[in-house]
Design a protein around this motif. Structure first.
Motif, mmCIF file in Angstrom:
data_model
loop_
_atom_site.group_PDB
_atom_site.id
_atom_site.type_symbol
_atom_site.label_atom_id
_atom_site.label_comp_id
_atom_site.label_asym_id
_atom_site.label_seq_id
_atom_site.Cartn_x
_atom_site.Cartn_y
_atom_site.Cartn_z
ATOM 1 N N TYR A 212 0.828 -1.209 0.000
ATOM 2 C CA TYR A 212 0.000 0.000 0.000
ATOM 3 C C TYR A 212 0.859 1.255 0.000
ATOM 4 C CZ TYR A 212 -3.652 -3.123 1.952
ATOM 5 O OH TYR A 212 -4.536 -4.126 2.177
ATOM 6 N N MET A 213 0.244 2.334 -0.533
ATOM 7 C CA MET A 213 0.792 3.683 -0.355
ATOM 8 C C MET A 213 -0.363 4.592 0.041
ATOM 9 S SD MET A 213 3.409 4.023 -3.565
ATOM 10 C CE MET A 213 3.575 5.773 -3.412
ATOM 11 N N LEU A 214 -0.006 5.766 0.550
ATOM 12 C CA LEU A 214 -1.025 6.703 0.997
ATOM 13 C C LEU A 214 -0.750 8.065 0.368
ATOM 14 C CD1 LEU A 214 -3.325 7.041 3.174
ATOM 15 C CD2 LEU A 214 -1.555 7.994 4.626
ATOM 16 N N GLY A 215 -1.800 8.755 -0.004
ATOM 17 C CA GLY A 215 -1.657 10.104 -0.535
ATOM 18 C C GLY A 215 -2.564 11.061 0.232
ATOM 19 N N VAL A 216 -1.990 12.148 0.742
ATOM 20 C CA VAL A 216 -2.796 13.158 1.448
ATOM 21 C C VAL A 216 -2.884 14.372 0.522
ATOM 22 C CG1 VAL A 216 -3.012 14.556 3.543
ATOM 23 C CG2 VAL A 216 -1.949 12.295 3.674
ATOM 24 N N GLY A 242 3.613 8.540 0.528
ATOM 25 C CA GLY A 242 4.549 7.683 1.244
ATOM 26 C C GLY A 242 4.028 6.270 1.251
ATOM 27 N N LEU A 243 4.843 5.351 1.689
ATOM 28 C CA LEU A 243 4.334 3.980 1.760
ATOM 29 C C LEU A 243 3.691 3.739 3.117
ATOM 30 C CD1 LEU A 243 6.444 2.364 3.684
ATOM 31 C CD2 LEU A 243 7.605 1.814 1.588
ATOM 32 N N LEU A 244 2.753 2.784 3.101
ATOM 33 C CA LEU A 244 2.162 2.329 4.361
ATOM 34 C C LEU A 244 2.834 1.003 4.665
ATOM 35 C CD1 LEU A 244 -1.666 2.986 3.986
ATOM 36 C CD2 LEU A 244 -0.083 4.075 5.541
ATOM 37 N N PRO A 245 3.543 0.914 5.790
ATOM 38 C CA PRO A 245 4.295 -0.314 6.046
ATOM 39 C C PRO A 245 3.397 -1.547 6.025
ATOM 40 C CG PRO A 245 4.783 1.381 7.675
ATOM 41 C CD PRO A 245 3.667 1.906 6.850
ATOM 42 N N HIS A 246 3.918 -2.598 5.420
ATOM 43 C CA HIS A 246 3.186 -3.865 5.353
ATOM 44 C C HIS A 246 3.187 -4.491 6.736
ATOM 45 C CE1 HIS A 246 1.852 -7.688 3.719
ATOM 46 N NE2 HIS A 246 1.715 -7.112 2.552
ATOM 47 N N GLU A 247 2.101 -5.222 7.022
ATOM 48 C CA GLU A 247 2.005 -5.861 8.352
ATOM 49 C C GLU A 247 3.167 -6.798 8.615
ATOM 50 O OE1 GLU A 247 -2.002 -7.157 9.447
ATOM 51 O OE2 GLU A 247 -1.078 -8.869 10.457
ATOM 52 N N ARG A 248 3.734 -7.329 7.492
ATOM 53 C CA ARG A 248 4.898 -8.220 7.665
ATOM 54 C C ARG A 248 6.070 -7.456 8.275
ATOM 55 N NH1 ARG A 248 3.547 -10.330 2.231
ATOM 56 N NH2 ARG A 248 4.964 -8.805 1.365
ATOM 57 N N ASP A 249 6.093 -6.110 8.057
ATOM 58 C CA ASP A 249 7.247 -5.321 8.483
ATOM 59 C C ASP A 249 7.027 -4.546 9.767
ATOM 60 O OD1 ASP A 249 8.355 -6.179 6.142
ATOM 61 O OD2 ASP A 249 7.858 -4.371 5.018
ATOM 62 N N ARG A 250 5.753 -4.405 10.171
ATOM 63 C CA ARG A 250 5.501 -3.555 11.333
ATOM 64 C C ARG A 250 4.150 -3.902 11.945
ATOM 65 N NH1 ARG A 250 2.431 0.990 12.131
ATOM 66 N NH2 ARG A 250 3.108 2.089 13.983
ATOM 67 N N ALA A 313 5.157 15.253 -2.997
ATOM 68 C CA ALA A 313 6.423 15.062 -2.280
ATOM 69 C C ALA A 313 6.281 13.815 -1.429
ATOM 70 C CB ALA A 313 6.715 16.274 -1.403
ATOM 71 N N SER A 314 7.425 13.198 -1.130
ATOM 72 C CA SER A 314 7.348 11.926 -0.409
ATOM 73 C C SER A 314 7.817 12.089 1.038
ATOM 74 C CB SER A 314 8.199 10.926 -1.191
ATOM 75 O OG SER A 314 8.826 10.033 -0.354
ATOM 76 N N PHE A 315 7.169 11.370 1.944
ATOM 77 C CA PHE A 315 7.465 11.490 3.374
ATOM 78 C C PHE A 315 7.565 10.112 4.013
ATOM 79 C CE2 PHE A 315 5.434 15.354 2.052
ATOM 80 C CZ PHE A 315 6.198 16.335 2.664
ATOM 81 N N SER A 316 8.194 10.088 5.190
ATOM 82 C CA SER A 316 8.301 8.821 5.919
ATOM 83 C C SER A 316 6.933 8.493 6.535
ATOM 84 C CB SER A 316 9.330 8.963 7.040
ATOM 85 O OG SER A 316 8.788 9.799 8.049
ATOM 86 N N PRO A 317 6.674 7.212 6.858
ATOM 87 C CA PRO A 317 5.353 6.856 7.402
ATOM 88 C C PRO A 317 4.935 7.694 8.620
ATOM 89 C CG PRO A 317 6.510 4.873 6.765
ATOM 90 C CD PRO A 317 7.485 6.008 6.587
ATOM 91 N N PRO A 318 5.797 7.960 9.615
ATOM 92 C CA PRO A 318 5.274 8.755 10.732
ATOM 93 C C PRO A 318 4.986 10.208 10.354
ATOM 94 C CG PRO A 318 7.582 8.138 11.114
ATOM 95 C CD PRO A 318 7.126 7.401 9.912
ATOM 96 N N ASP A 319 5.780 10.773 9.422
ATOM 97 C CA ASP A 319 5.485 12.146 8.991
ATOM 98 C C ASP A 319 4.158 12.205 8.240
ATOM 99 O OD1 ASP A 319 7.678 13.206 10.161
ATOM 100 O OD2 ASP A 319 8.925 13.230 8.359
ATOM 101 N N LEU A 320 3.960 11.192 7.382
ATOM 102 C CA LEU A 320 2.718 11.144 6.604
ATOM 103 C C LEU A 320 1.512 10.965 7.529
ATOM 104 C CD1 LEU A 320 2.157 11.268 3.574
ATOM 105 C CD2 LEU A 320 2.109 8.782 3.547
ATOM 106 N N LEU A 321 1.672 10.116 8.528
ATOM 107 C CA LEU A 321 0.577 9.901 9.483
ATOM 108 C C LEU A 321 0.213 11.212 10.178
ATOM 109 C CD1 LEU A 321 -1.356 8.110 11.150
ATOM 110 C CD2 LEU A 321 0.565 7.578 12.656
ATOM 111 N N GLN A 322 1.220 11.978 10.559
ATOM 112 C CA GLN A 322 0.934 13.242 11.245
ATOM 113 C C GLN A 322 0.237 14.248 10.310
ATOM 114 O OE1 GLN A 322 4.136 14.493 14.203
ATOM 115 N NE2 GLN A 322 5.161 12.888 13.044
ATOM 116 N N MET A 323 0.607 14.227 9.027
ATOM 117 C CA MET A 323 -0.077 15.117 8.065
ATOM 118 C C MET A 323 -1.533 14.698 7.897
ATOM 119 S SD MET A 323 2.728 15.335 5.133
ATOM 120 C CE MET A 323 4.240 16.191 5.388
#
Ligand SMILES: CC(C)(CO)[C@@H](O)C(=O)[O-]
Length: 487
Positions: A212-216, A242-250, A313-323
């Protein structure tokens, strides 16, 4: 500042080859540091991008993608035969109007993907009115044909889903058999909570689940009444990706590890943000913010980043979550209040009674967000989501968009389902999980649903539908006016 790092690092972080730059499978050795060589190391075989939800956002993204040099092939997935037929009869082009100038793009392919109606987690058919929902059994899902007449069965490698939040499950149901574990799905919805639903209902098995990826999105668009394939770009914004981490990874609720922002002198130990006084034993081990990108994720990201009009623009998962959470807080106030007031976004300004109301909402929203386990070790979360700062955000957006009709008000006025369950509803749900009761937000959810029901009743009740041309004195009334005996 203290040098702090959790010793119990996750396996991803522990394996040096799985950095943000890693790709799946064997990769050609990097002969040079040239970025193009790096991207050519494992070319993506299928450049086609499918776009589901051909409304304002979907049309805007599709239009932008066909405007770049060496544009990717784009397939529009229509959910209704009526709109697909209209497309086939039209010149099969998308138009974007910016400051009065129309730009036309073509070269699209189009397919049908009919949403499958779902009820209590099961597919129950295509037409909810024709089903006895109380008797919907697991059989109905198993018996449902995967592809319907006219639908393609070709695999989809890159999908951007722009359907509104309440329709994501139905829409994805129509193409789930075409998505595989290496596909990428980019979610572009208002609100939060759709991805968790998709995991639970459409792709319950992490082993076969796509990436998955996420777009805000903060661009403002609206449609044109007389042309379904023309979109007006009314407000310039950005798309944060940004990407949404896969459950396998987090693990879903694992806190993100703070990222090293400063390294004063090379060779000296990195300076980490102030650590929590001690790690909360109730939370899972902090997870790294570095995840590896699969080839399809990387391809989709790269293509969107080289599409100037999107301002992506691309962001890390926690930055994207905060946006995403900041946008959610704004939507939690402006959207329901404009529905209840039946007024434009600017109506929440300069009105002290409404300021008091929005402060009550924001105090709950702020508390829930600041208590999320995911954000526990991220520095400055308390300041960023302080009720006062959120109020400034809300007021800022209300001022900028003061003449706009919010998306939720537009939905209510035209009798469509709103995204309230994914906006204030998400705050209520996460609050409950954290032991925080969000009564004001709960009331907003109920009031918006109540208002939407009222509008639907008012627009359907007792209004005679006039069919065809009337001669003087003659009135044709269609049978079955909602909520009434047959006339
Ligand atoms: C920010 C916002 C309320 C502005 O119109 C928009 O996100 C919307 O309409 O949902």
């Amino acid at each position: 500042m203290t040098g702090w790092k959790n010793q119990n690092i996750s396996p991803i972080e522990a394996s040096p080859e799985k950095t943000e730059d890693a790709v799946d499978g064997p990769v050609a050795p990097r002969a040079s540091s040239d970025a193009a060589d790096f991207y050519r190391a494992k070319p993506v075989l299928d450049r086609r991008i499918h776009i589901m939800g051909v409304g304002n956002v979907g049309s805007f993204v599709a239009h932008a993608l066909r405007g770049i040099p060496n544009a990717p092939p784009v397939t529009l997935l229509f959910s209704h035969w009526e709109k697909l037929n209209k497309w086939n009869e039209s010149s099969q082009r998308l138009t974007l109007v910016t400051d009065g100038d129309a730009e036309i793009h073509d070269g699209y392919d189009a397919e049908i993907a009919i949403p499958r109606i779902r009820f209590h987690g099961k597919e129950v058919g295509l037409n909810i009115a024709s089903q006895d929902l109380t008797e919907a059994s697991s059989e109905s899902q198993e018996q449902a044909p995967q592809a319907l007449s006219g639908e393609s069965t070709e695999p989809i490698n890159s999908l951007i889903i722009c359907s509104k939040a309440p329709f994501v499950l139905q829409s994805l149901s129509a193409v789930k058999h075409r998505l595989h574990k290496d596909s990428v799905v980019l979610f572009m919805q208002n609100g939060i909570g759709t991805v968790e639903e998709v995991d639970r209902e459409i792709f319950p098995d992490p082993a076969t689940r796509p990436h998955y990826m996420l777009g805000v999105n903060s661009h403002g668009m609206h449609n044109t009444p007389d042309d379904a394939f023309t979109t007006v770009h009314a407000g310039f914004g950005t798309i944060s990706l940004g990407l949404l981490p896969h459950e396998r990874d987090r693990k879903a609720d694992a806190p993100y590890e703070p990222v090293v922002k400063f390294q004063a002198n090379p060779g000296e130990p990195p300076v980490y943000p102030d650590p929590p006084s001690e790690l909360n034993p109730e939370y899972p081990t902090p997870a790294t913010t570095n995840f590896h990108w699969t080839p399809n994720q990387r391809y989709l990201l790269r293509t969107l980043l080289r599409t100037p009009v999107l301002s992506a623009a691309s962001f890390s998962p926690p930055d994207l979550l905060q946006m995403q959470l900041e946008k959610l807080a704004v939507n939690c106030v402006i959207n329901p209040l404009t529905v209840l007031l039946d007024a434009r976004n600017g109506s929440v300004l300069y009105n002290y009674a409404l300021t008091r109301t929005l402060r009550l909402l924001l105090s709950e929203i702020s508390l829930v967000i600041r208590s999320l386990p995911e954000l526990q070790y991220i520095p400055n979360v308390s300041q960023r989501f302080d009720p006062g700062r959120l109020e400034s955000k809300v007021v800022g957006v209300a001022r900028l968009t003061k003449d706009n009709i919010s998306s939720m008000l537009a939905d209510v006025r035209s009798g469509r389902q709103t995204e309230i369950d994914y906006i204030n509803g998400w705050i209520v749900k996460r609050g409950e999980e954290l032991g925080l009761r969000c009564l004001c937000n709960y009331m907003m959810v109920q009031l918006v649903k109540g208002k939407a029901n009222l509008v639907k009743l008012e627009t359907s009740e007792g209004v005679p539908f006039v069919q065809g041309k009337r001669r003087e004195g003659q009135l044709d009334i269609r049978e079955g006016v909602a909520g009434k005996e047959k006339l």
